[in-house]
Design a protein around this motif. Structure first.
Motif, PDB file in Angstrom:
ATOM      1  N   GLU A 120      35.247  -8.343 -19.902  1.00 39.16           N
ATOM      2  CA  GLU A 120      35.151  -9.760 -19.525  1.00 39.16           C
ATOM      3  C   GLU A 120      36.407 -10.219 -18.799  1.00 39.16           C
ATOM      4  O   GLU A 120      36.336 -10.997 -17.838  1.00 39.16           O
ATOM      5  CB  GLU A 120      34.903 -10.625 -20.758  1.00 39.16           C
ATOM      6  N   TYR A 161      29.495  -2.820 -21.686  1.00 36.62           N
ATOM      7  CA  TYR A 161      29.561  -4.270 -21.463  1.00 36.62           C
ATOM      8  C   TYR A 161      29.372  -4.610 -19.990  1.00 36.62           C
ATOM      9  O   TYR A 161      28.570  -5.487 -19.630  1.00 36.62           O
ATOM     10  CB  TYR A 161      30.915  -4.808 -21.955  1.00 36.62           C
ATOM     11  N   ARG A 213      26.865  -6.963 -17.624  1.00 33.01           N
ATOM     12  CA  ARG A 213      27.511  -8.183 -17.091  1.00 33.01           C
ATOM     13  C   ARG A 213      27.575  -8.196 -15.574  1.00 33.01           C
ATOM     14  O   ARG A 213      27.274  -9.214 -14.932  1.00 33.01           O
ATOM     15  CB  ARG A 213      28.927  -8.270 -17.670  1.00 33.01           C
ATOM     16  N   LYS A 248      24.409  -9.098 -13.315  1.00 28.54           N
ATOM     17  CA  LYS A 248      23.968 -10.487 -13.469  1.00 28.54           C
ATOM     18  C   LYS A 248      24.723 -11.442 -12.546  1.00 28.54           C
ATOM     19  O   LYS A 248      24.235 -12.533 -12.252  1.00 28.54           O
ATOM     20  CB  LYS A 248      24.150 -10.933 -14.924  1.00 28.54           C
TER      21      LYS A 248
END
Length: 356
Positions: free
Chosen positions: A15, A39, A43, A46
């Motif tokens: 992130e 992850y 992520r 999108k």
């Protein structure tokens, strides 16, 4: 203040990279960093960015080379044996002066070793990491929050100096969960990427991304240029924490990453016995914070104790930084064993002569 969220270290890395503007991620799964890839596999698509699981670590680092050559922010992640496979590509990236971020969540070795946390990739990370005369900045955060924070720094430093930058944590940091805050930070003024191999700003001239110099005079000139750049990085980007080192220490420990957190507990235990300990915590292990030793050398009676999850790799840099001015001792565990505060305190007592 922003909202804190509970995240696993590897997922927080992913992130943080997204928020730092990483546009492409190329990787290959290996414990204990697979969750970075997992992850980002969900992520990145999108939000219209590229995630690609390569067929191997060798392929992944060469994809990083290609994407970085266009000037976009790109990252790869792996763990110890995987970083070894990427070594040739990392040297090519350094030679071609391409900015990128490389994550290493270290596991025990050598060989396949084990999947438990370790710090035994210190030499690999700080002494070049591959062939040729090059160095790369290496951040060694001590918490998931700091890991998140230095990801942004790593991308910025990579862009400013046109260099690969490594963020190195041990398997414990990658797998543990802590509350983290993704802080809004003002954008740094970064140099224009006029060198990139793309059509930025309507450029018509071709740029060639290359690390091959067949004439030795040209290659030597290139190496001199790189060494001047590394001197600037040492001058501007060295980071460290001094903890409890102000004056009259019996002993100053030197530790980074998870081990530094353990050492802070040792300081509390020792205080109950009348032993005063300090801590130098390198945040960058390259450049190594020599200045921290210049500042503390007169504040320690018995010198320094390098505490590591390795067989004594950082102790060499501690000795160089101390430069013979004070004794340097070593305590370490290896193979995925994590030292506990009580066993480190036993070593401290042996050096300072027992409880005061």
């Amino acid at each position: 203040m922003g909202e804190k969220v509970l995240m696993k270290g590897c997922e927080a890395i992913g992130e943080a990279a997204v928020k730092a503007g990483c546009k492409c991620f190329f990787g290959y799964p290996i414990t204990p960093q697979t969750e970075v890839s997992a992850y980002l596999s969900k992520r990145m698509p999108k939000i219209g960015r590229v995630f690609l699981q390569a067929e191997s670590e060798v392929a992944a680092i060469n994809m990083v080379y290609g994407a970085a050559g266009t000037g976009i922010r790109t990252m790869t992640s792996s763990s110890s044996p995987g970083i070894s496979l990427k070594a040739e590509g990392i040297s090519y990236i350094a030679g071609a002066e391409l900015p990128c971020v490389i994550i290493n969540i270290v596991r025990g070795g050598p060989g396949l070793g084990g999947i438990q946390p370790a710090q035994s990739d210190y030499f690999q990370a700080t002494k070049g990491g591959a062939h040729g005369d090059f160095s790369m900045p290496v951040y060694a955060p001590a918490s998931i929050q700091e890991m998140v924070d230095v990801i942004q720094d790593a991308f910025d430093v990579a862009d400013i100096y046109r260099t690969p930058v490594m963020v190195m944590g041990d398997g414990m940091l990658g797998q543990m969960m802590e509350p983290v805050e993704f802080k809004e930070r003002p954008a740094k003024e970064l140099p224009e990427k006029a060198w990139a191999a793309n059509g930025l700003n309507g450029r018509k001239a071709h740029n060639v991304i290359n690390s091959l110099y067949l004439k030795p005079e040209e290659l030597e000139h290139h190496n001199e240029h790189l060494q001047a750049k590394y001197a600037e990085i040492k001058k501007n980007e060295t980071r460290y924490e001094l903890f409890n080192c102000e004056k009259d220490c019996d002993l100053i420990m030197v530790a980074y990453g998870t081990t530094s957190r353990i050492c802070k507990n040792v300081i509390k235990l020792a205080e109950k016995e009348g032993i005063k300990l300090g801590l130098i915590r390198p945040i960058t292990i390259w450049p190594f914070p020599v200045e921290a030793f210049d500042k503390t050398v007169d504040n320690t009676k018995y010198g320094y104790l390098s505490v590591e999850m390795s067989c004594g790799q950082m102790v060499e840099d501690v000795r160089l930084a101390s430069d013979g001015r004070k004794p340097v001792a070593f305590y370490g565990r290896s193979g995925g064993m994590v030292p506990n505060p009580e066993e480190i305190l036993v070593k401290v007592r042996a050096i300072v002569g027992g409880a005061k």
